[in-house]
Structures are given as structure tokens and as C-alpha cells.
Design a protein around this motif. Structure first.
Motif, PDB file in Angstrom:
ATOM      1  N   ARG A  96       0.826  -1.211   0.000  1.00  0.00           N
ATOM      2  CA  ARG A  96       0.000   0.000   0.000  1.00  0.00           C
ATOM      3  C   ARG A  96       0.860   1.262   0.000  1.00  0.00           C
ATOM      4  O   ARG A  96       0.468   2.304  -0.535  1.00  0.00           O
ATOM      5  CB  ARG A  96      -0.913   0.029   1.233  1.00  0.00           C
ATOM      6  N   SER A  97       2.050   1.182   0.626  1.00  0.00           N
ATOM      7  CA  SER A  97       2.905   2.367   0.719  1.00  0.00           C
ATOM      8  C   SER A  97       3.419   2.818  -0.646  1.00  0.00           C
ATOM      9  O   SER A  97       3.923   3.933  -0.772  1.00  0.00           O
ATOM     10  CB  SER A  97       4.086   2.093   1.666  1.00  0.00           C
ATOM     11  N   PHE A  98       3.286   1.981  -1.665  1.00  0.00           N
ATOM     12  CA  PHE A  98       3.680   2.340  -3.028  1.00  0.00           C
ATOM     13  C   PHE A  98       2.552   3.063  -3.770  1.00  0.00           C
ATOM     14  O   PHE A  98       2.782   3.608  -4.843  1.00  0.00           O
ATOM     15  CB  PHE A  98       4.043   1.080  -3.830  1.00  0.00           C
ATOM     16  N   SER A  99       1.353   3.065  -3.223  1.00  0.00           N
ATOM     17  CA  SER A  99       0.182   3.560  -3.951  1.00  0.00           C
ATOM     18  C   SER A  99       0.191   5.075  -4.080  1.00  0.00           C
ATOM     19  O   SER A  99       0.244   5.780  -3.068  1.00  0.00           O
ATOM     20  CB  SER A  99      -1.105   3.129  -3.235  1.00  0.00           C
ATOM     21  N   PRO A 100       0.112   5.610  -5.283  1.00  0.00           N
ATOM     22  CA  PRO A 100       0.052   7.070  -5.435  1.00  0.00           C
ATOM     23  C   PRO A 100      -1.199   7.660  -4.799  1.00  0.00           C
ATOM     24  O   PRO A 100      -1.232   8.843  -4.482  1.00  0.00           O
ATOM     25  CB  PRO A 100       0.064   7.268  -6.955  1.00  0.00           C
ATOM     26  N   LEU A 148      12.526   2.596  -1.727  1.00  0.00           N
ATOM     27  CA  LEU A 148      13.954   2.709  -1.972  1.00  0.00           C
ATOM     28  C   LEU A 148      14.667   1.367  -1.939  1.00  0.00           C
ATOM     29  O   LEU A 148      15.613   1.129  -2.679  1.00  0.00           O
ATOM     30  CB  LEU A 148      14.588   3.636  -0.921  1.00  0.00           C
ATOM     31  N   TYR A 149      14.212   0.454  -1.058  1.00  0.00           N
ATOM     32  CA  TYR A 149      14.967  -0.756  -0.786  1.00  0.00           C
ATOM     33  C   TYR A 149      14.494  -1.997  -1.532  1.00  0.00           C
ATOM     34  O   TYR A 149      15.296  -2.843  -1.895  1.00  0.00           O
ATOM     35  CB  TYR A 149      14.929  -1.069   0.718  1.00  0.00           C
ATOM     36  N   LEU A 150      13.196  -2.145  -1.750  1.00  0.00           N
ATOM     37  CA  LEU A 150      12.683  -3.409  -2.273  1.00  0.00           C
ATOM     38  C   LEU A 150      12.944  -3.566  -3.767  1.00  0.00           C
ATOM     39  O   LEU A 150      12.730  -2.638  -4.561  1.00  0.00           O
ATOM     40  CB  LEU A 150      11.188  -3.532  -1.995  1.00  0.00           C
ATOM     41  N   ALA A 151      13.385  -4.741  -4.145  1.00  0.00           N
ATOM     42  CA  ALA A 151      13.654  -5.036  -5.556  1.00  0.00           C
ATOM     43  C   ALA A 151      12.363  -4.951  -6.369  1.00  0.00           C
ATOM     44  O   ALA A 151      11.296  -5.371  -5.919  1.00  0.00           O
ATOM     45  CB  ALA A 151      14.269  -6.430  -5.685  1.00  0.00           C
ATOM     46  N   GLY A 152      12.476  -4.396  -7.555  1.00  0.00           N
ATOM     47  CA  GLY A 152      11.333  -4.341  -8.461  1.00  0.00           C
ATOM     48  C   GLY A 152      10.308  -3.298  -8.117  1.00  0.00           C
ATOM     49  O   GLY A 152       9.208  -3.291  -8.691  1.00  0.00           O
ATOM     50  N   GLY A 153      10.640  -2.388  -7.201  1.00  0.00           N
ATOM     51  CA  GLY A 153       9.654  -1.407  -6.773  1.00  0.00           C
ATOM     52  C   GLY A 153       9.599  -0.154  -7.610  1.00  0.00           C
ATOM     53  O   GLY A 153       8.720   0.684  -7.401  1.00  0.00           O
ATOM     54  N   GLU A 154      10.499  -0.008  -8.561  1.00  0.00           N
ATOM     55  CA  GLU A 154      10.601   1.241  -9.309  1.00  0.00           C
ATOM     56  C   GLU A 154       9.309   1.611 -10.041  1.00  0.00           C
ATOM     57  O   GLU A 154       8.924   2.772 -10.092  1.00  0.00           O
ATOM     58  CB  GLU A 154      11.746   1.164 -10.331  1.00  0.00           C
ATOM     59  N   SER A 179       8.849  -9.117  -4.773  1.00  0.00           N
ATOM     60  CA  SER A 179      10.013  -9.126  -3.884  1.00  0.00           C
ATOM     61  C   SER A 179       9.641  -9.239  -2.408  1.00  0.00           C
ATOM     62  O   SER A 179      10.512  -9.230  -1.549  1.00  0.00           O
ATOM     63  CB  SER A 179      10.857  -7.860  -4.102  1.00  0.00           C
ATOM     64  N   ILE A 180       8.345  -9.356  -2.113  1.00  0.00           N
ATOM     65  CA  ILE A 180       7.896  -9.703  -0.757  1.00  0.00           C
ATOM     66  C   ILE A 180       7.198 -11.045  -0.857  1.00  0.00           C
ATOM     67  O   ILE A 180       6.173 -11.173  -1.534  1.00  0.00           O
ATOM     68  CB  ILE A 180       6.922  -8.667  -0.175  1.00  0.00           C
ATOM     69  N   GLU A 181       7.754 -12.036  -0.197  1.00  0.00           N
ATOM     70  CA  GLU A 181       7.192 -13.388  -0.247  1.00  0.00           C
ATOM     71  C   GLU A 181       6.620 -13.772   1.117  1.00  0.00           C
ATOM     72  O   GLU A 181       7.184 -13.433   2.155  1.00  0.00           O
ATOM     73  CB  GLU A 181       8.270 -14.390  -0.663  1.00  0.00           C
ATOM     74  N   THR A 182       5.495 -14.477   1.086  1.00  0.00           N
ATOM     75  CA  THR A 182       4.881 -14.996   2.313  1.00  0.00           C
ATOM     76  C   THR A 182       4.606 -16.483   2.100  1.00  0.00           C
ATOM     77  O   THR A 182       3.480 -16.873   1.750  1.00  0.00           O
ATOM     78  CB  THR A 182       3.585 -14.232   2.643  1.00  0.00           C
ATOM     79  N   ASP A 226       1.556 -18.295   6.658  1.00  0.00           N
ATOM     80  CA  ASP A 226       0.945 -17.197   7.412  1.00  0.00           C
ATOM     81  C   ASP A 226       1.884 -16.565   8.424  1.00  0.00           C
ATOM     82  O   ASP A 226       1.622 -15.443   8.896  1.00  0.00           O
ATOM     83  CB  ASP A 226      -0.303 -17.699   8.143  1.00  0.00           C
ATOM     84  N   LYS A 227       2.969 -17.240   8.763  1.00  0.00           N
ATOM     85  CA  LYS A 227       3.869 -16.750   9.804  1.00  0.00           C
ATOM     86  C   LYS A 227       5.183 -16.193   9.259  1.00  0.00           C
ATOM     87  O   LYS A 227       5.965 -15.649  10.028  1.00  0.00           O
ATOM     88  CB  LYS A 227       4.193 -17.893  10.778  1.00  0.00           C
ATOM     89  N   THR A 228       5.431 -16.347   7.974  1.00  0.00           N
ATOM     90  CA  THR A 228       6.753 -16.009   7.425  1.00  0.00           C
ATOM     91  C   THR A 228       6.642 -14.944   6.346  1.00  0.00           C
ATOM     92  O   THR A 228       5.810 -15.035   5.447  1.00  0.00           O
ATOM     93  CB  THR A 228       7.419 -17.259   6.821  1.00  0.00           C
ATOM     94  N   ILE A 229       7.501 -13.942   6.454  1.00  0.00           N
ATOM     95  CA  ILE A 229       7.572 -12.908   5.421  1.00  0.00           C
ATOM     96  C   ILE A 229       9.032 -12.694   5.062  1.00  0.00           C
ATOM     97  O   ILE A 229       9.906 -12.602   5.924  1.00  0.00           O
ATOM     98  CB  ILE A 229       6.896 -11.591   5.877  1.00  0.00           C
ATOM     99  N   VAL A 230       9.305 -12.635   3.756  1.00  0.00           N
ATOM    100  CA  VAL A 230      10.666 -12.524   3.233  1.00  0.00           C
ATOM    101  C   VAL A 230      10.734 -11.304   2.320  1.00  0.00           C
ATOM    102  O   VAL A 230       9.924 -11.151   1.409  1.00  0.00           O
ATOM    103  CB  VAL A 230      11.081 -13.788   2.456  1.00  0.00           C
ATOM    104  N   PHE A 231      11.705 -10.434   2.591  1.00  0.00           N
ATOM    105  CA  PHE A 231      11.910  -9.234   1.788  1.00  0.00           C
ATOM    106  C   PHE A 231      13.171  -9.399   0.947  1.00  0.00           C
ATOM    107  O   PHE A 231      14.239  -9.706   1.483  1.00  0.00           O
ATOM    108  CB  PHE A 231      12.057  -8.002   2.686  1.00  0.00           C
ATOM    109  N   LYS A 232      13.059  -9.168  -0.358  1.00  0.00           N
ATOM    110  CA  LYS A 232      14.203  -9.213  -1.263  1.00  0.00           C
ATOM    111  C   LYS A 232      14.533  -7.789  -1.677  1.00  0.00           C
ATOM    112  O   LYS A 232      13.696  -7.089  -2.265  1.00  0.00           O
ATOM    113  CB  LYS A 232      13.881 -10.085  -2.475  1.00  0.00           C
ATOM    114  N   LEU A 233      15.758  -7.353  -1.370  1.00  0.00           N
ATOM    115  CA  LEU A 233      16.147  -5.963  -1.522  1.00  0.00           C
ATOM    116  C   LEU A 233      17.007  -5.735  -2.756  1.00  0.00           C
ATOM    117  O   LEU A 233      17.632  -6.659  -3.279  1.00  0.00           O
ATOM    118  CB  LEU A 233      16.895  -5.501  -0.271  1.00  0.00           C
ATOM    119  N   LYS A 234      17.049  -4.490  -3.215  1.00  0.00           N
ATOM    120  CA  LYS A 234      17.878  -4.122  -4.360  1.00  0.00           C
ATOM    121  C   LYS A 234      19.358  -4.244  -4.033  1.00  0.00           C
ATOM    122  O   LYS A 234      20.181  -4.515  -4.898  1.00  0.00           O
ATOM    123  CB  LYS A 234      17.596  -2.674  -4.769  1.00  0.00           C
TER     124      LYS A 234
END
Length: 569
Positions: free
Chosen positions: A139-143, A154-160, A173-176, A179-187
Motif C-alpha cells: 500500500r505504501s507504493f500507492s500514489p 527505496l529498498y525493495l527489488a522491483g519497486g521502481e 520481492s515480498i514473499e509470504t 501465514d507466519k513467514t515474510i521474506v523481503f528481497k532488496l535491491k
């Protein structure tokens, strides 16, 4: 940011109060509370009663995807929602919050995994899921939802090119995986990503509860309180979230049964009521800092002074020199200004030592292990002869004429600066404009004045939330400074920023930020002049009021409560 001071945001210092340093990225000089008194008689808070918060303003945002104002971040993340990690009470130390630990990095810090605790629930009793954290980050990417922290972008891969989930698209680049695991893939590697996830961006929002822009008025609670009533610009009432489980939360104590935020109390009236300490106001705390005019009444009365928490707020007041054109495209002229400025006069204009401490470095003490660095070791009143010598070396003859833009509120500080610069032959014109117009002028490359009074606050205790934001020339666009209000473009500095940003060892990175600060000070795009203090009054029935070093020294609402709940009625 921050016409209210903001973590990692530009301080519109010249537009609020005197220099604006008492207004949203806080920090005590040693990362600890420096209180004039945290309780009136040593009695601690107990469970129960109603805590009143007296304010003269509405929240900028309570939606966690948009909340990037220091006071509001402290309010939201202590009372309404939880994040993957958070801060200890009154401390910059990071501890797990929704997550079981501070995150597990891999691939040299480019991948971070977090596991959610068992038993964390929303206000309706449903479990908090990793997918809900992913959804709010998206949601934080939403204009459509502007205003929030931009670290995910700034940090997450593919967010441009990603534009948020409101049209059904999700960020790969955010994988779940469950229900208990979240993985962030960064640039790139981000050694301090375990601190980044303290921001409201990393609070959960279940997609079924999302109301777009209207979510701002009714966030769905994952914290100890939920909203009973919210009348914008008037009143907010919080009651307990009965599904919040204290056993999962080592930070929030949730002492009051209810929290009532009154948003129509004038700033001076707040001080008058809290000084008088009558009726329900005995169980109240001010949401805004003590007005300059009220401080003598507080400091002259020991019983009232005991009820004021006072902390260095973790932000640095800066004079931005516009390096994009003459005369401040010349580093010797900029260094001359370093020596010409009378920081004691600026401190007096702010209200004196109770309002601000003189600064000798860009990074506040909260980012330097509590050390108050003084890099150039210039006397607090300046060195006029040295400044004149530097101007001569720069080839300046016959003086200089420059311009500053500010509002009426910034006039005392501007006049103090004007007097100091005049001593060395610099004639500074002061243009007064409406407070609401200052930010649009000072951040516009085509309109920005030669010099401006501003500042910066960190979003979390790392130089990465400070120096790159305000000194990386690549953030400047055709229409915006991007936070770099000195319009400073220096290849050596930008190369160092990239080098430090690639580090995987947070300790080594912290040392490198200090070295970069030394380099930047030698080039003088800004003059650091003060570290403001935050002064908050509270009633005699309030206990546990400690200033938090991240949220501008404002009282930590997660641990505040009442001594005698029956007195709050």
C-alpha cells in the motif's frame, strides 16, 4: 519533511514556533530520557482510568502506510498498531514486536526473513498474518496514499514501477510462504533493515479492512487500543483492544482503560491548564511541546517543573546553503559562513538553553552513541576574522548580497542570522511569506533562496536515514530538492554513500557514516546550529512519562499511565 518535524524528513524549522524546532523522523543526548521529572512523587502508573491528551491539531495521518510524522508515528505504533520490530521504552534499542526476532539476513543482507509470533491478533480476534504485513508495505507504493515513509520504495527489488495493490497487483520481492513467514528481497544489502521495519509501513493491514484513503480515519487495530470514536479535528477516543495479548508484547504496558485526545485546545491554553493542574487535567499530557511564552511559568515553579519531561529531540537544526549557484557554489564562501554564524544568538532566538543545545555536527547525538560531536571546533559565537579571511581567499570583495525566505514565525531566527552575517560583510535580505508557502519555495530548484533555516530528523538510529537523504545529489529533480535543500551534488560524497550503503556490517557502516560526515562538513553545504529540546507537560496524576529518543523526545505513550485512576473521572 515535517512542518511537524519528521523522522527522516525535512524540518520546516522556520515556519513553526520560533525556529520551528519545537514542533514530527527525537533523541536524548545519550539515547536516554533527560527528564526534569518523570513523575511527581515517584509513584508508578497502575492499570485503569482515562488518560487525556490535549492537542491543538488533528493527526496528519493515522493510516500506517502514510504515517510519517514523529508524534503521530509514536502515537500509532504504541497504541493502534504493531510493527515487525520496535523500540524499548524510552530507548533507541530495537526489540522484536510482531516478529520473533530482529530478522534473519542472507545473501549478504539482500534478503531478510521474519517470523511472526504466535497469538498476535487484531481487534476482532482474527490472527495477524504475514500476508497482512506484505499488503500494507505494498500500500505504501500507492500514489493514492501519499505521505508515508519511502524506505520500502527505496529498498525493495522491483519497486521502481510498482504502483501498489489497489488495482490487484502485488510485489514479487515480498514473499509470504506461509501465514507466519515474510521474506523481503532488496535491491542492495541493507545492514540495518531490522531497524527499518520499526516504521509504520511494516504494520499489518488486512486487505478486507482496507478502505483506501478512508482507512486514515479508522485503522484496524493490532495494538493494545482500538478506535471507539474519531471526529476529525475534534476528538479521538481509544478503548482497549481486548484481543491484544500482553504476553506477546514486551514493550507496551497499556495502563489506561481509555485514552481521549482533545484536538481543539489552543497551544497556550494547554500549558495554562496543565500548569493549573485541576480536575481531569491532572490526568492529562500535552501532545504539543510547551510554548516558549509558558516556559518561565514552568521553570519558576519547582512543583510544575517536576511535571515536565525535557529531552533533546534527536533532530538537527541546519542552515542550508544553496550550492547550485553563486555565491555558495564556492566552498570557501560556504566555509566562511560556518565561521560567521553566531549559534548562541540563534539559540537565544529559539528560546535559550531550555529550548535548544548548540550543535557542532550534522548527526544528532542519538546517531553517534550519545557523543555530541564538534567537528570544526568553531566558537559558539563564531570567528569573525576567520570568516573574513576565508571570504578574501574566495576572491570576495565589497561584500555579498543573499536572500532568505521564511515566515513570521521564523523571523527571530532569521534576524539573528542576518546580524551575524552582517559582521563579515554578508547582507542577507529576509523575505517573509505565508508559513504554508515556505516549503514549496525552499524545495523548488527554481525558487529556492540562497540560504534557508531548516533541519532533519532520523527515522531510526542510523546515518542511512540522515546523510544520504539530504546530501545525495541524485535525489534532486527538475521540480524538487528531494530533501537535499542545499542542492548539493558532489561526486566524492555520492560515491561514499554508495560504498557505505553496500556494507553488510551495521557497525562498520555506522563508523563510515561518521567519516562521511567529516567529509561533508569539510565541504560545508550546511551549517549545523542546534539540537532542539522537546518539553512536554503532564498532570500530577500522570506517571511513567519518559521522552523517547526516536520520536523527538515526546513522551512514550506505550508506558504512560495514571497513579490514581479514580482521579481521571
Amino acid at each position: 519533511m515535517a512542518g511537524t518535524k519528521g523522522g527522516g524528513r525535512l524540518l520546516a524549522l522556520a515556519t513553526t514556533l520560533v525556529l520551528g524546532l519545537a514542533a514530527c523522523s527525537g533523541g536524548g543526548t545519550s539515547g536516554k530520557n533527560n527528564a526534569a521529572g518523570t513523575a511527581t512523587s515517584g509513584e508508578g502508573p497502575v492499570k485503569g482510568g482515562t488518560l487525556y491528551i490535549l492537542s491543538n491539531q488533528d493527526f496528519v495521518h493515522l493510516d500506517p502506510a502514510r504515517n510519517w510524522t514523529m508524534r503521530d508515528m509514536g502515537f500509532g505504533t504504541r497504541l493502534l498498531y504493531r510493527t515487525l520490530t520496535t523500540y524499548k521504552a524510552g530507548s533507541a534499542e530495537i526489540v522484536p514486536d510482531l516478529a520473533t526476532d530482529l530478522g534473519t539476513p542472507s545473501e549478504g543482507g539482500k534478503v531478510w526473513k521474519f517470523t511472526l509470533k504466535d497469538g498476535v491478533k487484531y481487534e476482532d480476534g482474527t490472527p495477524i498474518k504475514a500476508q497482512d504485513v506484505k499488503y500494507n508495505v505494498e500500500r505504501s507504493f500507492s500514489p493514492e496514499l501519499p505521505g508515508g515513509p519511502n524506505y520500502a520504495i527505496l529498498y525493495l527489488a522491483g519497486g521502481e514501477k510498482y504502483k501498489g495493490p489497489l488495482k490487484g497487483e502485488h510485489l514479487s520481492s515480498i514473499e509470504t510462504p506461509d501465514d507466519k513467514t515474510i521474506v523481503f528481497k532488496l535491491k542492495r544489502p541493507v545492514a540495518e533493515f531490522g531497524q527499518t521495519v520499526t516504521l509504520p509501513t511494516f504494520a499489518p493491514v488486512p486487505q478486507a479492512q482496507d478502505k483506501g484513503v478512508d482507512y486514515d480515519s479508522r485503522p484496524f487495530s493490532s495494538g493494545p487500543y482500538k478506535i471507539e470514536k474519531y471526529q476529525r479535528k475534534a476528538e479521538l477516543i481509544l478503548v482497549r483492544n481486548e484481543h491484544w495479548e500482553p504476553a506477546t508484547d514486551e514493550v507496551r504496558k497499556a495502563y489506561p482503560d481509555r485514552i481521549v485526545v482533545k484536538q481543539t485546545v489552543g497551544g497556550g491554553t494547554i500549558d495554562t491548564r496543565l500548569i493549573a493542574d485541576q480536575g481531569p487535567d491532572r490526568s492529562a499530557v500535552g501532545y504539543v511541546d510547551v510554548a516558549l511564552a509558558s516556559l518561565p511559568k514552568v521553570l519558576s515553579n519547582p512543583q510544575v517543573q517536576k511535571r515536565m519531561v525535557s529531552s533533546v529531540d534527536g533532530c538537527t537544526g541546519l542552515l542550508y546553503l544553496n550550492t547550485s549557484r553563486a555565491p555558495f557554489d564556492n566552498p570557501k564562501v560556504r566555509m566562511a559562513v560556518q565561521y560567521a554564524v553566531d549559534k548562541e544568538a540563534l539559540q537565544t532566538a529559539s528560546g535559550g538553553p531550555q529550548i535548544a543545545e548548540i550543535a557542532g555536527a550534522i548527526l544528532p547525538p542519538g546517531l553517534t552513541g550519545g557523543v555530541k560531536r564538534d567537528i570544526l571546533r568553531i566558537p559558539p559565537t563564531g570567528d569573525v576574522e576567520k570568516a573574513k579571511s576565508l571570504l578574501t581567499e574566495a576572491g570576495v570583495t565589497g561584500g555579498l548580497k543573499i536572500k532568505l525566505v521564511t515566515s513570521t514565525g521564523g523571523k527571530p531566527g532569521a534576524e539573528a542570522l542576518q546580524t551575524a552575517l552582517k559582521r563579515v560583510g554578508i547582507d542577507m535580505q529576509i523575505d517573509l511569506v505565508e508559513a504554508s508557502a515556505v516549503g514549496g519555495i525552499t524545495s523548488d530548484p527554481t525558487k529556492a533562496p540562497d540560504i534557508q533555516i531548516g533541519g532533519w530528523c532520523p527515522d531510526y538510529p542510523s546515518g542511512s536515514t540522515f546523510l544520504p537523504i539530504i546530501f545525495d545529489g541524485r535525489t534532486i529533480t527538475e521540480n524538487s530538492s528531494g530533501g537535499n535543500n542545499s542542492f548539493f551534488k558532489d561526486e566524492e560524497v555520492m560515491a561514499k554513500i554508495d560504498e557505505i550503503s553496500a556494507m553488510t556490517d551495521a557497525t562498520a557502516a555506522n563508523k563510515a557514516w561518521l567519516d562521511l560526515e567529516d567529509l561533508i562538513m569539510s565541504k560545508s553545504p550546511v551549517v549545523p546550529y542546534q539540537w532542539a529540546k522537546q518539553n512536554n507537560l503532564f498532570g500530577s496524576n500522570v506517571a511513567g512519562a519518559v521522552g523517547h529518543p526516536i520520536w523527538e523526545g515526546n513522551p512514550d505513550l506505550g508506558v504512560i499511565g495514571l497513579k490514581n485512576p479514580s482521579l481521571s473521572q
